[in-house]
Write a protein that holds these residues in place. Structure first.
Motif, PDB file in Angstrom:
ATOM      1  N   ASP A 114       1.170  -1.383   0.234  1.00 36.27           N
ATOM      2  CA  ASP A 114      -0.230   0.086  -0.452  1.00 36.27           C
ATOM      3  C   ASP A 114       0.555   1.296  -0.233  1.00 36.27           C
ATOM      4  O   ASP A 114       0.923   2.239  -0.603  1.00 36.27           O
ATOM      5  CB  ASP A 114      -1.104   0.188   1.312  1.00 36.27           C
ATOM      6  CG  ASP A 114      -1.642  -1.279   1.122  1.00 36.27           C
ATOM      7  OD1 ASP A 114      -2.154  -1.584   0.143  1.00 36.27           O
ATOM      8  OD2 ASP A 114      -2.550  -1.131   2.112  1.00 36.27           O
ATOM      9  N   ASP A 116       4.093   1.876  -0.628  1.00 34.97           N
ATOM     10  CA  ASP A 116       4.753   1.612  -1.979  1.00 34.97           C
ATOM     11  C   ASP A 116       4.200   2.446  -2.769  1.00 34.97           C
ATOM     12  O   ASP A 116       4.847   3.503  -3.873  1.00 34.97           O
ATOM     13  CB  ASP A 116       5.581   0.812  -2.236  1.00 34.97           C
ATOM     14  CG  ASP A 116       6.510   0.042  -1.070  1.00 34.97           C
ATOM     15  OD1 ASP A 116       7.415   1.176  -0.767  1.00 34.97           O
ATOM     16  OD2 ASP A 116       7.214  -0.962  -0.951  1.00 34.97           O
ATOM     17  N   SER A 117       2.474   2.185  -3.365  1.00 29.77           N
ATOM     18  CA  SER A 117       2.257   2.540  -4.345  1.00 29.77           C
ATOM     19  C   SER A 117       1.473   4.159  -4.124  1.00 29.77           C
ATOM     20  O   SER A 117       1.875   4.613  -5.675  1.00 29.77           O
ATOM     21  CB  SER A 117       0.620   1.590  -4.093  1.00 29.77           C
ATOM     22  OG  SER A 117       1.125   0.591  -4.871  1.00 29.77           O
ATOM     23  N   GLU A 118       1.345   4.709  -2.885  1.00 32.78           N
ATOM     24  CA  GLU A 118       1.397   6.087  -2.604  1.00 32.78           C
ATOM     25  C   GLU A 118       2.384   6.577  -3.068  1.00 32.78           C
ATOM     26  O   GLU A 118       2.164   7.797  -4.016  1.00 32.78           O
ATOM     27  CB  GLU A 118       0.565   6.206  -1.425  1.00 32.78           C
ATOM     28  CG  GLU A 118      -0.569   5.159  -1.105  1.00 32.78           C
ATOM     29  CD  GLU A 118      -1.597   5.714  -2.163  1.00 32.78           C
ATOM     30  OE1 GLU A 118      -2.031   7.060  -3.208  1.00 32.78           O
ATOM     31  OE2 GLU A 118      -2.735   4.629  -3.572  1.00 32.78           O
ATOM     32  N   LEU A 300       9.030  -0.721  -7.554  1.00 35.01           N
ATOM     33  CA  LEU A 300       7.987  -1.371  -7.192  1.00 35.01           C
ATOM     34  C   LEU A 300       7.876  -2.861  -7.079  1.00 35.01           C
ATOM     35  O   LEU A 300       7.566  -3.707  -6.440  1.00 35.01           O
ATOM     36  CB  LEU A 300       6.449  -1.114  -7.913  1.00 35.01           C
ATOM     37  CG  LEU A 300       5.749   0.608  -7.570  1.00 35.01           C
ATOM     38  CD1 LEU A 300       4.753   0.761  -7.934  1.00 35.01           C
ATOM     39  CD2 LEU A 300       5.605   0.456  -5.838  1.00 35.01           C
TER      40      LEU A 300
END
Length: 459
Positions: A114, A116-118, A300
């Motif tokens: 979560d 990392d994605s943001e 990612l």
């Protein structure tokens, strides 16, 4: 917990109470480690901090054991307990990035994936662990070792503030109490339920260079000696592992090596792919690999590198650790022999390269403590069949005991086994910081409500 009691609690929540009579009880109580099978009286699926407050107060008033679940990924399984109340932060997944300030605010149920994605949406990253299903909460409170450890330190080193629900149901902002914030930086989940974390973030990605080099087990001794020399001079932008394993049946590895001992070098450079490829070439030049899968990739993807090796609920896991005073030839011999004797082909002995930013804070600067060791050994016993429990746990414990003379005595408390001999482990790991931690514990949890992880006793 009776139905009336559960309904009374549910009436004070935005979230919900899950009990054994609910259809999703088994799904909600399951944690990552397939060996853990605990049956709490109820789980409170918290929608926010107010639900955490209500759950903690409820459990205290009725003398219930309290377990706290962030990502549910901790290998010891203490995110759940038998007969008690689980404060489940899983629904609390909000992340807010402030790119101008270089900070990130994340709720207690957020996972590494979560976060990392943001953060990558803004070209930023927070130092975190290496399996993206891991919850940031338990990881950070226990330290937090990942691919950025030598460039930017531990997860806990980058903790700016935190919101904590204490044992008496109050909310404390850790930034307002330097002792509490200090204790959260590696001291574990002993002091309350952390519902929100604020971190520093750094420019990383979107692409990096990732090295994956595989050597035959017959060359293990010579390549590990070369790795030791390479690691001593590697730049801080590189964080690496030397992993002793058994080759899986993967088409990227020559078939004649399948099922046999191997050594894998895995490393990430946090700069540009071009810088990383040049800096990692000396590692790739060691020995004669049977496979070199190194390439530029997204940050990612690098973060997800280990994910498929650690499936949730399927595998059984028992992990311990040792901080090593070095990697001398006689220790290398021992590691090779122990890997060859592993009862499971899924088990690994992971030599984590330390130093760099990880090593710069002083022993007393954070609760995490001494950082002088140049390497850490992760002892990962991983297997599938419950019939192999005894043999696989015994192997990991044998490795742990055998490596005692080569270690500082401290352990990485995110790899805790099942917290056996917890008092000794806490004493040896925190050393001169234990007294200060006990003072903070007495202030915020004098009755030792939060005691399921490595326990800092309040007296």
């Amino acid at each position: 917990m009776t139905q009336d009691m559960a309904e009374g609690l549910a009436g004070r929540l935005r979230g919900r109470v899950v009990q054994a009579t609910d259809a999703d009880y088994d799904q909600v109580r399951a944690v990552w480690n397939g060996m853990i099978d605990r049956r709490p009286a109820a789980l409170v699926r918290c929608a926010g901090t107010s639900d955490v407050i209500e759950a903690v107060r409820y459990a205290r008033a009725r003398g219930l054991m309290v377990a706290v679940r962030g990502g549910g990924h901790n290998v010891s399984g203490t995110a759940v307990c038998d007969d008690g109340l689980v404060v489940d932060l899983t629904p609390m997944r909000g992340v807010r990035v402030d790119p101008a300030a270089g900070t990130v605010r994340a709720a207690g149920g957020v996972t590494i994936g979560d976060l990392d994605s943001e953060t990558q949406a803004f070209g930023l990253a927070v130092p975190m662990g290496v399996v993206t299903e891991t919850g940031i909460a338990g990881l950070t409170l226990g330290g937090g070792l990942g691919w950025l450890r030598r460039k930017y330190g531990l997860s806990c080193d980058n903790l700016i503030s935190a919101d904590v629900v204490t044992a008496d149901g109050r909310v404390v902002v850790a930034e307002s109490d330097p002792d509490l914030l200090w204790a959260l930086k590696g001291g574990g989940g002993n002091f309350g339920v952390v519902t929100s974390f604020e971190f520093r973030a750094y420019p990383v990605g979107p692409d990096v260079f990732f090295a994956q080099v595989i050597h035959a087990g017959t060359d293990a001794r010579s390549v590990l000696r070369a790795y030791r020399e390479w690691a001593a001079a590697a730049p801080d932008e590189i964080s690496s592992f030397a992993i002793l394993w058994h080759a899986p049946e993967d088409e990227s590895i020559p078939a004649e090596h399948h099922g046999t001992p191997i050594v894998v070098f895995a490393a990430m450079h946090s700069g540009t792919p071009e810088e990383g490829e040049a800096a990692l070439q000396p590692l790739r030049d060691i020995g004669t690999p049977i496979a070199d899968l190194s390439a530029a990739t997204s940050y990612l993807e690098a973060q997800r590198f280990f994910d498929e090796d650690y499936p949730a609920h399927v595998m059984r896991y028992y992990w311990k650790s040792r901080y090593l005073t070095g990697l001398p030839d006689d220790l290398i011999d021992v590691l090779v022999e122990l890997n060859e004797g592993s009862p499971s082909p899924h088990s690994t002995l992971d030599v984590w390269q330390l130093g760099g930013a990880f090593a710069r804070p002083g022993t007393r600067d954070t609760a995490f403590g001494d950082r002088s060791a140049p390497f850490m050994l992760g002892i990962e016993s991983n297997w599938e069949n419950p019939a192999d429990d005894e043999a696989c746990i015994a192997w990991a414990r044998r490795v742990h005991t055998t490596l005692g003379p080569f270690s500082t005595g401290a352990e990485y408390l995110n790899f805790p086994g099942l917290y056996e001999d917890s008092d000794r482990t806490v004493r040896d790991t925190f050393g001169p910081n234990l007294d200060r931690l006990a003072v903070v514990k007495r202030r915020y949890d004098p009755d030792n409500v939060f005691r399921l992880t490595h326990n800092i006793r309040p007296s």
